[in-house]
Design an enzyme around this catalytic site. Structure first.
Site, PDB file in Angstrom:
ATOM      1  N   GLY A 162      29.871 -15.436 -21.313  1.00 19.81           N
ATOM      2  CA  GLY A 162      29.884 -16.447 -21.193  1.00 19.81           C
ATOM      3  C   GLY A 162      30.386 -16.507 -22.435  1.00 19.81           C
TER       4      GLY A 162
ATOM      5  N   GLU B 160      54.373  -3.287 -38.396  1.00 22.16           N
ATOM      6  CA  GLU B 160      53.944  -2.739 -38.872  1.00 22.16           C
ATOM      7  C   GLU B 160      54.266  -0.847 -37.702  1.00 22.16           C
ATOM      8  OE1 GLU B 160      54.742  -1.738 -42.464  1.00 22.16           O
ATOM      9  OE2 GLU B 160      54.473  -3.805 -42.218  1.00 22.16           O
TER      10      GLU B 160
ATOM     11  N   ASP C 195      56.249  -1.239 -33.832  1.00 22.64           N
ATOM     12  CA  ASP C 195      55.113  -1.649 -31.843  1.00 22.64           C
ATOM     13  C   ASP C 195      54.622   0.188 -32.053  1.00 22.64           C
ATOM     14  OD1 ASP C 195      55.048  -2.475 -29.489  1.00 22.64           O
ATOM     15  OD2 ASP C 195      56.295  -0.618 -29.276  1.00 22.64           O
TER      16      ASP C 195
END
Length: 664
Positions: free
Chosen positions: A401, A424, A426
């Site tokens: 957490g 730059e 995908d």
């Protein structure tokens, strides 16, 4: 307690020379010295404070970034820092800023694509920051498909000027960092048109704003594209939108190293090879791979230190609860990420060497290694950034957490890093480019052309199609040749299977689209092979320091066997190994985690990060987590008053059952 090293006991467990490992991580003793000096210079200067970023509004956040950038330049000038030192200092300021694009893309683009005359004119201005530049390529409607850009740059022979125009809404430049509010200039990419003929996409130096009052020049519409993902994070960057309405620039502001337009409007190729245009792209992508190791190592450092501090369950007979890092489930999630950080560091070093080698060859008109460099930088950019963004998020979950708190440093690190998966190039598109390189390599095998570099193993494709692993016991997986053999066979067989299936299509492009998922998997297998092989190559070098090489061998085995286990279906379905051998690999992997455990804190200490740079209470060097978390909570603006703003107007009427009379 302040000043107490809560991790001292863990540090005493280290079975290797941590200082020697710091040099290995940095790359050299010189690099370590510069890094150490610059990081401490930034950490000791209150002007570079960054622990309050998540609480600042956008305008205040952005203004604060401008102040830091100006102050950093002031210190660079005052201290007469070298280019290496200045770059290192900016990196330790650790805040996305307009300067990233100025130094990382604007200046390299001019260096790579400008003529000698253009370099003399523009570089001194850029290096002194008398002009501030960005890189305007991506458009609202086109990113990865650069050839589909819509911005037009038409030559007007009457005035000896280019006319830049955004003919459609989707031709608006969209996303360039530094463009929104700060850049005075940009390297703009658009379709070059002379005498009605389209010559494709070229680069141009374009002034966007007045150097007197900073207002946009006539015909230019420019602004910020809005808030991005995360608190603080990339919102320190003014990613921008830019439109041109028939903006005129002088002819000599076309970047003309590779091709030019004459006074008469004739398009002429220079004797400089066109392939040099790819140099900037290769340079940027290889730096992204190096940056991946840095980002992942930061997250791993935080998660490892916190896992040693945090205790949960297992208390018996008055003994303390168990350290979370001692749980095998924690080790199985954390230690492969630690190994990946080192693996990416070493493959990043190799890519730097490859880039330098390729550029030297290009200058001598030797283009033989350019396809290799393009494929390697594309594939490794995709592989490392995807793994790093996933790894940072996994480290957040490894911190339970508390990892969700901004003060853990992990949410902001993730938000800053995750755009690398799409900028730059995908990541899936890049893997498809690698796949094309692999398919071309296989198609040329029959011609007698010998594969070189990272595809050299394809020259043994017949042997690899028939080979079977000879692993008989778990320890056999520690043999680098056994690991390399399995990864080579897997990569070769997946690529050959794709090539065979492609040959069934009468239209190759139709086949490529249909088989794109298989091709992505083949490319990924090839890229994982590169990382494994370069890690193994690193181990062949002279590595000084007690126990350093042995521990790096352990990390190399963890990286390889973790991916063998993760992609076991690949290795089994292609017949590279048997299910028994896969089981033995997993047995060996568990054993390796036990060897890392006593050295875990030493291995992350070797990254040599200051608390300022990590910016994480959970990852503090002294491990003094809980008092600092408690202290940090009270700094939140909501705790400035005991009764919050809005209570009297909205909550009190609710409690008193008087909502009908409340001013809602």
């Amino acid at each position: 307690m302040e000043g107490v090293d809560h991790l001292a006991f863990e540090r005493n467990k280290a079975q290797f020379d941590v200082d020697a490992m710091k040099i290995v991580w940095a790359g050299s003793s010189h690099a370590l010295e510069v890094s150490d000096r610059m990081s401490r210079l930034v950490a000791s200067d209150p002007a570079f404070r960054k622990d309050n970023r998540a609480m600042l509004g956008r305008k205040e956040l952005f203004k604060n970034t401008l102040r830091k950038a100006a102050y950093a330049l002031k210190r660079i000038i005052e201290l007469r820092l070298s280019e290496e030192e200045a770059s290192m200092l900016r990196s330790f300021v650790d805040e996305p800023a307009f300067t990233d694009l100025h130094w990382g893309m604007f200046v390299p683009a001019i260096k790579g694509q400008g003529t000698e005359e253009q370099l003399k004119k523009w570089l001194p201005l850029a290096q002194k920051m008398q002009i501030i530049g960005c890189y305007a390529q991506t458009e609202l409607g086109h990113g990865s498909n650069v050839q589909g850009l819509e911005t037009t740059v038409t030559f007007d022979p009457k005035t000896d000027e280019f006319v830049i125009h955004s003919p459609t809404l989707t031709s608006s430049k969209w996303w360039p960092g530094g463009l929104g509010k700060i850049s005075t200039h940009a390297v703009v990419y658009g379709r070059l048109i002379t005498d009605g003929q389209d010559h494709g996409v070229h680069g141009f130096i374009v002034q966007l704003r007045s150097l007197d009052d900073h207002l946009p020049l006539p015909g230019i519409t420019v602004g910020d594209i809005g808030m991005k993902f995360g608190n603080g994070a990339y919102n320190t960057m003014d990613n921008g939108v830019l439109r041109f309405d028939h903006v005129r620039i002088p002819r000599d502001q076309m970047l003309m190293r590779v091709s030019r337009v004459t006074r008469e409007g004739k398009y002429v190729q220079s004797n400089v090879p066109r392939q040099l245009v790819y140099g900037t792209m290769v340079y940027v992508r290889q730096t992204i791979v190096s940056d991946a190791s840095t980002a992942l190592s930061r997250a791993v450092c935080i998660a490892t230190r916190y896992s040693a501090v945090r205790r949960q369950f297992g208390a018996t007979g008055g003994n303390p609860e168990s350290q979370v890092i001692d749980y095998k489930t924690q080790q199985a999630r954390l230690f492969p990420l630690l190994a990946s950080a080192y693996a990416f560091r070493f493959v990043g070093e190799w890519l730097k060497w490859l880039y330098t080698d390729v550029m030297t060859r290009l200058q001598a008109n030797d283009f033989s290694t350019l396809p290799e460099a393009h494929a390697c930088t594309a594939g490794l950019k995709s592989l490392t950034t995807s793994a790093t963004s996933d790894g940072i998020e996994e480290c957040r979950k490894l911190c339970g957490g508390h990892g969700y708190l901004c003060s853990s440093g992990l949410p902001e690190l993730f938000a800053v890093y995750v755009p690398t998966c799409t900028y730059e190039g995908d990541n899936i598109v890049l893997l498809l480019q690698v796949a094309r390189h692999l398919m071309k390599t296989i198609s040329q095998l029959g011609s007698g052309k010998k594969p070189v570099g990272t595809v050299a193993y394809m020259g043994r494709v017949e042997q690899l199609m028939e080979s079977r692993s000879d692993v008989q016991k778990a320890e056999d997986w520690l043999n680098p040749s056994a690991v390399l053999g399995a990864f080579e066979a897997r990569a070769a067989r997946k690529s050959v299977a794709c090539a065979k299936n492609l040959s069934k299509f009468s239209n190759p492009e139709e086949g490529f689209l249909e088989l794109s998922n298989d091709l992505v998997e083949a490319a990924r297998a090839h890229c994982q092979l590169i990382v494994v092989s370069k890690f193994i190559d690193k181990l062949q070098q002279d590595i000084p320091g007690k126990g350093v090489k042995q521990l790096l061998e352990v990390l190399c085995s963890i990286y390889a066997l973790f991916h063998l286990h993760k992609h076991l279906g690949d290795f089994l379905s292609t017949g590279c190994i048997t299910s028994k051998q896969g089981s033995l690999a997993n047995d060996q992997l568990r054993s390796l985690y036990s060897q890392v455990r006593p050295n875990a804190i030493g291995l992350v200490d070797a990254f040599n990060y200051t608390d300022h740079y990590l910016s994480s209470i959970l990852g503090r060097y002294d491990g003094n987590v809980y008092p600092k978390l408690y202290e940090e909570a009270w700094k939140d603006p909501l705790n400035d008053s005991v009764i919050p703003d809005g209570f009297q107007e909205y909550i009190r009427p609710m409690l008193k059952q008087q909502l009908r009379n409340a001013r809602l």
